[in-house]
Design a protein around this motif. Structure first.
Motif, PDB file in Angstrom:
ATOM      1  N   LYS A   1       0.937  -1.285   0.060  1.00 28.81           N
ATOM      2  CA  LYS A   1      -0.120   0.060   0.024  1.00 28.81           C
ATOM      3  C   LYS A   1       1.132   1.282   0.087  1.00 28.81           C
ATOM      4  O   LYS A   1       0.509   2.233  -0.703  1.00 28.81           O
ATOM      5  CB  LYS A   1      -0.934   0.163   1.188  1.00 28.81           C
ATOM      6  CG  LYS A   1      -2.027  -0.942   1.154  1.00 28.81           C
ATOM      7  CD  LYS A   1      -2.977  -1.185   2.843  1.00 28.81           C
ATOM      8  CE  LYS A   1      -3.577  -2.209   2.798  1.00 28.81           C
ATOM      9  NZ  LYS A   1      -4.292  -2.372   3.754  1.00 28.81           N
ATOM     10  N   VAL A   2       1.901   1.086   0.792  1.00 22.19           N
ATOM     11  CA  VAL A   2       2.676   2.380   0.985  1.00 22.19           C
ATOM     12  C   VAL A   2       3.198   2.762  -0.343  1.00 22.19           C
ATOM     13  O   VAL A   2       3.668   3.867  -0.983  1.00 22.19           O
ATOM     14  CB  VAL A   2       3.795   2.223   1.892  1.00 22.19           C
ATOM     15  CG1 VAL A   2       4.774   3.447   1.879  1.00 22.19           C
ATOM     16  CG2 VAL A   2       3.077   2.087   3.392  1.00 22.19           C
ATOM     17  N   LEU A   3       3.953   1.747  -1.019  1.00 23.80           N
ATOM     18  CA  LEU A   3       4.539   1.953  -2.285  1.00 23.80           C
ATOM     19  C   LEU A   3       3.746   2.509  -3.221  1.00 23.80           C
ATOM     20  O   LEU A   3       4.099   3.441  -4.167  1.00 23.80           O
ATOM     21  CB  LEU A   3       5.208   0.404  -2.950  1.00 23.80           C
ATOM     22  CG  LEU A   3       5.899   0.774  -4.271  1.00 23.80           C
ATOM     23  CD1 LEU A   3       7.100   1.616  -4.027  1.00 23.80           C
ATOM     24  CD2 LEU A   3       6.434  -0.644  -4.618  1.00 23.80           C
ATOM     25  N   LEU A   4       2.545   2.025  -3.468  1.00 20.11           N
ATOM     26  CA  LEU A   4       1.618   2.716  -4.533  1.00 20.11           C
ATOM     27  C   LEU A   4       1.136   4.148  -4.250  1.00 20.11           C
ATOM     28  O   LEU A   4       1.164   4.968  -5.108  1.00 20.11           O
ATOM     29  CB  LEU A   4       0.304   1.783  -4.430  1.00 20.11           C
ATOM     30  CG  LEU A   4      -0.618   2.308  -5.644  1.00 20.11           C
ATOM     31  CD1 LEU A   4      -0.042   1.748  -7.101  1.00 20.11           C
ATOM     32  CD2 LEU A   4      -2.111   1.481  -5.464  1.00 20.11           C
ATOM     33  N   ARG A   5       1.027   4.356  -2.902  1.00 21.75           N
ATOM     34  CA  ARG A   5       0.644   5.746  -2.540  1.00 21.75           C
ATOM     35  C   ARG A   5       1.900   6.721  -2.791  1.00 21.75           C
ATOM     36  O   ARG A   5       1.999   7.976  -2.980  1.00 21.75           O
ATOM     37  CB  ARG A   5       0.488   5.822  -1.190  1.00 21.75           C
ATOM     38  CG  ARG A   5      -0.786   5.380  -0.609  1.00 21.75           C
ATOM     39  CD  ARG A   5      -1.389   5.816   0.783  1.00 21.75           C
ATOM     40  NE  ARG A   5      -0.321   5.350   1.715  1.00 21.75           N
ATOM     41  CZ  ARG A   5      -0.501   4.406   2.713  1.00 21.75           C
ATOM     42  NH1 ARG A   5      -1.450   3.390   2.508  1.00 21.75           N
ATOM     43  NH2 ARG A   5       0.305   4.018   3.461  1.00 21.75           N
ATOM     44  N   PHE A   6       3.294   6.153  -2.723  1.00 25.96           N
ATOM     45  CA  PHE A   6       4.562   6.844  -3.116  1.00 25.96           C
ATOM     46  C   PHE A   6       4.445   7.209  -4.599  1.00 25.96           C
ATOM     47  O   PHE A   6       5.219   8.396  -4.765  1.00 25.96           O
ATOM     48  CB  PHE A   6       5.449   6.005  -2.790  1.00 25.96           C
ATOM     49  CG  PHE A   6       6.787   6.759  -2.785  1.00 25.96           C
ATOM     50  CD1 PHE A   6       7.418   7.327  -1.688  1.00 25.96           C
ATOM     51  CD2 PHE A   6       7.593   6.406  -3.870  1.00 25.96           C
ATOM     52  CE1 PHE A   6       8.710   7.983  -1.705  1.00 25.96           C
ATOM     53  CE2 PHE A   6       9.057   7.277  -3.912  1.00 25.96           C
ATOM     54  CZ  PHE A   6       9.365   7.729  -2.949  1.00 25.96           C
TER      55      PHE A   6
ATOM     56  N   ALA B   1       0.260   8.809 -12.766  1.00 16.57           N
ATOM     57  CA  ALA B   1      -0.775   7.587 -13.034  1.00 16.57           C
ATOM     58  C   ALA B   1      -0.166   6.371 -13.604  1.00 16.57           C
ATOM     59  O   ALA B   1      -0.557   5.122 -13.376  1.00 16.57           O
ATOM     60  CB  ALA B   1      -2.281   7.881 -13.622  1.00 16.57           C
ATOM     61  N   GLU B   2       0.703   6.624 -14.589  1.00 18.00           N
ATOM     62  CA  GLU B   2       1.239   5.598 -15.464  1.00 18.00           C
ATOM     63  C   GLU B   2       2.179   4.615 -14.601  1.00 18.00           C
ATOM     64  O   GLU B   2       2.341   3.338 -14.915  1.00 18.00           O
ATOM     65  CB  GLU B   2       1.860   6.049 -16.906  1.00 18.00           C
ATOM     66  CG  GLU B   2       0.737   6.201 -17.646  1.00 18.00           C
ATOM     67  CD  GLU B   2       1.318   6.419 -19.328  1.00 18.00           C
ATOM     68  OE1 GLU B   2       2.269   6.381 -19.411  1.00 18.00           O
ATOM     69  OE2 GLU B   2       0.261   6.478 -20.180  1.00 18.00           O
ATOM     70  N   ALA B   3       2.879   5.172 -13.787  1.00 16.77           N
ATOM     71  CA  ALA B   3       3.911   4.624 -12.902  1.00 16.77           C
ATOM     72  C   ALA B   3       3.097   3.550 -12.124  1.00 16.77           C
ATOM     73  O   ALA B   3       3.489   2.479 -11.717  1.00 16.77           O
ATOM     74  CB  ALA B   3       4.647   5.532 -12.144  1.00 16.77           C
TER      75      ALA B   3
ATOM     76  N   SER C   1       4.836  13.072 -16.507  1.00 18.56           N
ATOM     77  CA  SER C   1       3.650  13.833 -16.701  1.00 18.56           C
ATOM     78  C   SER C   1       3.524  14.117 -18.126  1.00 18.56           C
ATOM     79  O   SER C   1       2.256  14.010 -18.676  1.00 18.56           O
ATOM     80  CB  SER C   1       3.619  15.012 -15.724  1.00 18.56           C
ATOM     81  OG  SER C   1       4.358  15.977 -16.291  1.00 18.56           O
ATOM     82  N   LEU C   2       4.353  14.574 -18.845  1.00 21.95           N
ATOM     83  CA  LEU C   2       4.365  14.741 -20.424  1.00 21.95           C
ATOM     84  C   LEU C   2       3.908  13.604 -21.146  1.00 21.95           C
ATOM     85  O   LEU C   2       3.228  13.659 -21.993  1.00 21.95           O
ATOM     86  CB  LEU C   2       5.542  15.387 -20.861  1.00 21.95           C
ATOM     87  CG  LEU C   2       5.944  16.794 -20.221  1.00 21.95           C
ATOM     88  CD1 LEU C   2       7.478  16.914 -20.822  1.00 21.95           C
ATOM     89  CD2 LEU C   2       4.970  17.731 -20.871  1.00 21.95           C
ATOM     90  N   HIS C   3       4.514  12.411 -20.634  1.00 21.27           N
ATOM     91  CA  HIS C   3       4.280  11.284 -21.530  1.00 21.27           C
ATOM     92  C   HIS C   3       2.866  10.917 -21.335  1.00 21.27           C
ATOM     93  O   HIS C   3       2.150  10.353 -22.228  1.00 21.27           O
ATOM     94  CB  HIS C   3       5.108  10.137 -20.709  1.00 21.27           C
ATOM     95  CG  HIS C   3       4.874   8.944 -21.661  1.00 21.27           C
ATOM     96  ND1 HIS C   3       5.360   8.396 -22.810  1.00 21.27           N
ATOM     97  CD2 HIS C   3       4.161   7.799 -21.374  1.00 21.27           C
ATOM     98  CE1 HIS C   3       5.158   7.363 -23.214  1.00 21.27           C
ATOM     99  NE2 HIS C   3       4.340   6.714 -22.254  1.00 21.27           N
ATOM    100  N   GLU C   4       2.049  11.178 -20.236  1.00 26.45           N
ATOM    101  CA  GLU C   4       0.734  10.637 -19.996  1.00 26.45           C
ATOM    102  C   GLU C   4      -0.307  11.107 -20.877  1.00 26.45           C
ATOM    103  O   GLU C   4      -1.265  10.771 -21.553  1.00 26.45           O
ATOM    104  CB  GLU C   4       0.037  11.143 -18.531  1.00 26.45           C
ATOM    105  CG  GLU C   4       0.954  10.292 -17.528  1.00 26.45           C
ATOM    106  CD  GLU C   4       0.136  10.563 -16.158  1.00 26.45           C
ATOM    107  OE1 GLU C   4      -0.940  10.827 -16.201  1.00 26.45           O
ATOM    108  OE2 GLU C   4       0.913  10.255 -15.135  1.00 26.45           O
ATOM    109  N   LYS C   5       0.048  12.465 -21.684  1.00 28.07           N
ATOM    110  CA  LYS C   5      -0.522  13.375 -22.630  1.00 28.07           C
ATOM    111  C   LYS C   5      -0.026  13.366 -23.977  1.00 28.07           C
ATOM    112  O   LYS C   5      -0.621  14.135 -24.702  1.00 28.07           O
ATOM    113  CB  LYS C   5      -1.288  14.551 -21.823  1.00 28.07           C
ATOM    114  CG  LYS C   5      -2.055  14.493 -20.654  1.00 28.07           C
ATOM    115  CD  LYS C   5      -2.799  15.764 -20.337  1.00 28.07           C
ATOM    116  CE  LYS C   5      -3.496  15.388 -19.055  1.00 28.07           C
ATOM    117  NZ  LYS C   5      -3.779  16.876 -18.219  1.00 28.07           N
TER     118      LYS C   5
END
Length: 250
Positions: A104-109, A113-115, A238-242
């Motif tokens: 859980k901690v790793l996902l919150r870290f 979104a793509e990571a 972040s640029l990659h997502e869009k």
């Protein structure tokens, strides 16, 4: 040369029991299997944002690729690597609650979104495969919680569990983790950066020297100590997502 090699082989044979040698060989074979590019967890689908870095001219040759990959390796060591280490230790201790918590901690870290998507897709595939390879209550329970949506099922946690179940020690697992991160980006680079196989193999070979130092730091960190302060990598992500220049999912 031949005499020296024969003596070394003889020493190994006489200091190890047949059972110890067999166990060591199995763990080495499992390590090779888990780090093979054909291991079916989907690493070929991701690039950690390399194609956006190439499109923005952040990475355009072997030198800039080396810097990019080195940064990726450090970022991964002190985040995903720490999670993998603690999952490995939790498995050996039989502490499922610790496995669930670090997952859980790793996902919150993860900031983008793509990571998060990458870690969860690869993690679920590894969980499904591990459940078939190992008769493990912890791994079966983890897969069940992933399928029910109770846990995210991140890939580094899956690595920690699978490598511990395969009797691969923590140091070797960390090496495999670093190899996976570096090789993922370098494999993608052959398709979107002007570099050769010679360039990528040289980078992989040279960065191996840094693994011990990264492990020494990561091994002493708790999940709360995880950090990955590389703003340029987060901006690229972040640029990659869009972005429109997309050969990979991430």
């Amino acid at each position: 040369m031949s005499t020296h090699t024969d003596k070394r082989r003889h020493n190994v044979l006489t200091t190890e029991s047949a059972e110890q040698r067999s166990a060591r060989f199995r763990s080495i074979m499992h390590l090779l299997q888990f780090t093979d590019s054909t291991f079916p967890v989907g690493t070929f689908s991701f690039s950690n944002g390399l194609e956006t870095a190439a499109c923005e001219s952040v990475v355009n040759d072997a030198s800039t690729l080396r810097d990019f990959v080195a940064s990726q390796a450090v970022q991964a060591a002190f985040s995903d690597g720490v999670a993998a280490i603690h999952a490995h230790r939790a498995y050996l201790a039989g502490d499922y609650d610790a496995v669930a918590e670090v997952d859980k901690v790793l996902l919150r870290f993860k900031m983008n979104a793509e990571a998060r998507l990458m870690l969860q897709r690869m993690g679920k595939k590894l969980a499904e495969l591990s459940a078939r390879l190992f008769d493990s209550e912890i791994i079966s329970r983890w897969l069940g919680d992933i399928r029910s949506g109770d846990l995210p099922g991140t890939y580094p946690v899956g690595q920690g569990l699978a490598y511990a179940a395969a009797c691969i020690d923590e140091c070797e697992m960390f090496c495999a983790h670093q190899y996976g991160v570096i090789n993922m980006v370098l494999s993608a680079a052959l398709r979107c950066v002007r570099v050769s196989h010679y360039d990528t193999q040289k980078i992989l070979f040279d960065l191996a020297a840094r693994t011990d130092g990264l492990y020494e730091k990561a091994a002493r960190m708790s999940p709360d100590d995880m950090n990955a302060f590389f703003p340029q990598l987060d901006i690229i992500a972040s640029l990659h997502e869009k972005g429109n220049m997309r050969m990979f999912m991430n």
